[in-house]
Design a protein around this motif. Structure first.
Motif, PDB file in Angstrom:
ATOM      1  N   ALA A  37      73.757  21.519  50.078  1.00 41.00           N
ATOM      2  CA  ALA A  37      74.087  22.488  49.026  1.00 41.00           C
ATOM      3  C   ALA A  37      72.827  23.149  48.479  1.00 41.00           C
ATOM      4  N   ASP A  38      71.777  22.365  48.257  1.00 47.18           N
ATOM      5  CA  ASP A  38      70.517  22.920  47.747  1.00 47.18           C
ATOM      6  C   ASP A  38      69.911  23.898  48.747  1.00 47.18           C
ATOM      7  N   THR A  39      69.951  23.545  50.026  1.00 47.41           N
ATOM      8  CA  THR A  39      69.423  24.431  51.072  1.00 47.41           C
ATOM      9  C   THR A  39      70.205  25.727  51.127  1.00 47.41           C
ATOM     10  N   LEU A  40      71.529  25.630  51.076  1.00 46.54           N
ATOM     11  CA  LEU A  40      72.364  26.836  51.107  1.00 46.54           C
ATOM     12  C   LEU A  40      72.125  27.720  49.889  1.00 46.54           C
ATOM     13  N   MET A  41      71.918  27.106  48.721  1.00 43.09           N
ATOM     14  CA  MET A  41      71.659  27.881  47.509  1.00 43.09           C
ATOM     15  C   MET A  41      70.331  28.633  47.638  1.00 43.09           C
ATOM     16  N   LYS A  42      69.312  27.975  48.146  1.00 36.86           N
ATOM     17  CA  LYS A  42      68.005  28.622  48.322  1.00 36.86           C
ATOM     18  C   LYS A  42      68.083  29.746  49.351  1.00 36.86           C
ATOM     19  N   THR A  43      68.878  29.541  50.401  1.00 31.87           N
ATOM     20  CA  THR A  43      69.059  30.580  51.413  1.00 31.87           C
ATOM     21  C   THR A  43      69.755  31.794  50.816  1.00 31.87           C
ATOM     22  N   ALA A  44      70.814  31.557  50.045  1.00 23.25           N
ATOM     23  CA  ALA A  44      71.522  32.662  49.389  1.00 23.25           C
ATOM     24  C   ALA A  44      70.587  33.384  48.420  1.00 23.25           C
ATOM     25  N   ALA A  45      69.785  32.628  47.677  1.00 20.76           N
ATOM     26  CA  ALA A  45      68.833  33.235  46.729  1.00 20.76           C
ATOM     27  C   ALA A  45      67.825  34.113  47.465  1.00 20.76           C
ATOM     28  N   ALA A  46      67.340  33.643  48.600  1.00 20.68           N
ATOM     29  CA  ALA A  46      66.371  34.433  49.368  1.00 20.68           C
ATOM     30  C   ALA A  46      67.008  35.725  49.879  1.00 20.68           C
ATOM     31  N   ARG A  47      68.247  35.658  50.321  1.00 18.02           N
ATOM     32  CA  ARG A  47      68.914  36.872  50.807  1.00 18.02           C
ATOM     33  C   ARG A  47      69.189  37.845  49.665  1.00 18.02           C
ATOM     34  N   ILE A  48      69.563  37.321  48.500  1.00 20.94           N
ATOM     35  CA  ILE A  48      69.782  38.185  47.334  1.00 20.94           C
ATOM     36  C   ILE A  48      68.472  38.867  46.952  1.00 20.94           C
ATOM     37  N   SER A  49      67.386  38.102  46.907  1.00 19.37           N
ATOM     38  CA  SER A  49      66.078  38.679  46.588  1.00 19.37           C
ATOM     39  C   SER A  49      65.701  39.755  47.599  1.00 19.37           C
ATOM     40  N   GLY A  50      65.962  39.488  48.864  1.00 20.38           N
ATOM     41  CA  GLY A  50      65.681  40.465  49.910  1.00 20.38           C
ATOM     42  C   GLY A  50      66.479  41.740  49.727  1.00 20.38           C
ATOM     43  N   ALA A  51      67.736  41.603  49.346  1.00 15.95           N
ATOM     44  CA  ALA A  51      68.576  42.778  49.107  1.00 15.95           C
ATOM     45  C   ALA A  51      68.057  43.592  47.932  1.00 15.95           C
ATOM     46  N   LEU A  52      67.556  42.917  46.913  1.00 15.51           N
ATOM     47  CA  LEU A  52      67.004  43.620  45.757  1.00 15.51           C
ATOM     48  C   LEU A  52      65.723  44.368  46.118  1.00 15.51           C
ATOM     49  N   GLU A  53      64.965  43.802  47.031  1.00 12.67           N
ATOM     50  CA  GLU A  53      63.714  44.438  47.444  1.00 12.67           C
ATOM     51  C   GLU A  53      63.943  45.629  48.361  1.00 12.67           C
ATOM     52  N   ASP A  54      65.012  45.580  49.161  1.00 19.09           N
ATOM     53  CA  ASP A  54      65.274  46.652  50.124  1.00 19.09           C
ATOM     54  C   ASP A  54      66.728  47.094  50.017  1.00 19.09           C
ATOM     55  N   GLU A  55      67.037  47.777  48.921  1.00 19.93           N
ATOM     56  CA  GLU A  55      68.426  48.168  48.679  1.00 19.93           C
ATOM     57  C   GLU A  55      68.945  49.191  49.681  1.00 19.93           C
TER      58      GLU A  55
END
Length: 135
Positions: free
Chosen positions: A66-84
């Motif tokens: 669960a912790d790994t999946l949460m960090k992965t989702a967070a990284a993808r969200i951050s990536g989306a914010l950086e490259d909308e």
């Protein structure tokens, strides 16, 4: 989207009860569903039935997974914010939902309580990257 958030390494996902002025949040709540808002730019509608099903799946995960999946989702969200410009909104909605449920689980909060109103902050470089406020 990134400019709306002053910290370059983080984001906020909230589950508001209401919104000021015309907003999809009000309509989502009228339908009995749950709005998830990323920063102030992206609004996702989470059906209660989907939330219950996803919550069961989330609770069945081992803590480390669960912790790994949460960090992965967070990284993808951050990536989306950086490259909308190249952001896949459907994938972003899935990541927002996953992050919300996994973060609520990690903090030991009841998902129904969190769905009433909470704000989850993620700051990649912080000692405690996840913080949660419920009202």
């Amino acid at each position: 989207m990134r400019d709306a958030f002053p910290l370059a390494d983080g984001f906020v996902i909230s589950c508001p009860v209401m919104a000021v002025g015309p907003s999809p949040v009000r309509e989502i709540r009228k339908r009995g569903n749950i709005p998830l808002v990323l920063q102030e730019d992206v609004v996702v509608e989470l059906k209660r039935s989907d939330m219950v099903e996803s919550w069961r799946s989330t609770c069945a995960l081992a803590r480390g997974k669960a912790d790994t999946l949460m960090k992965t989702a967070a990284a993808r969200i951050s990536g989306a914010l950086e490259d909308e410009d190249s952001c896949d909104i459907e994938r972003l909605a899935e990541d927002m939902t996953a992050f919300f449920l996994l973060a609520v689980r990690q903090k030991g909060l009841d998902v129904n309580e969190a769905a009433r109103y909470c704000a989850l902050s993620w700051h990649e470089r912080a000692a405690e990257p996840l913080s949660l406020r419920c009202f």
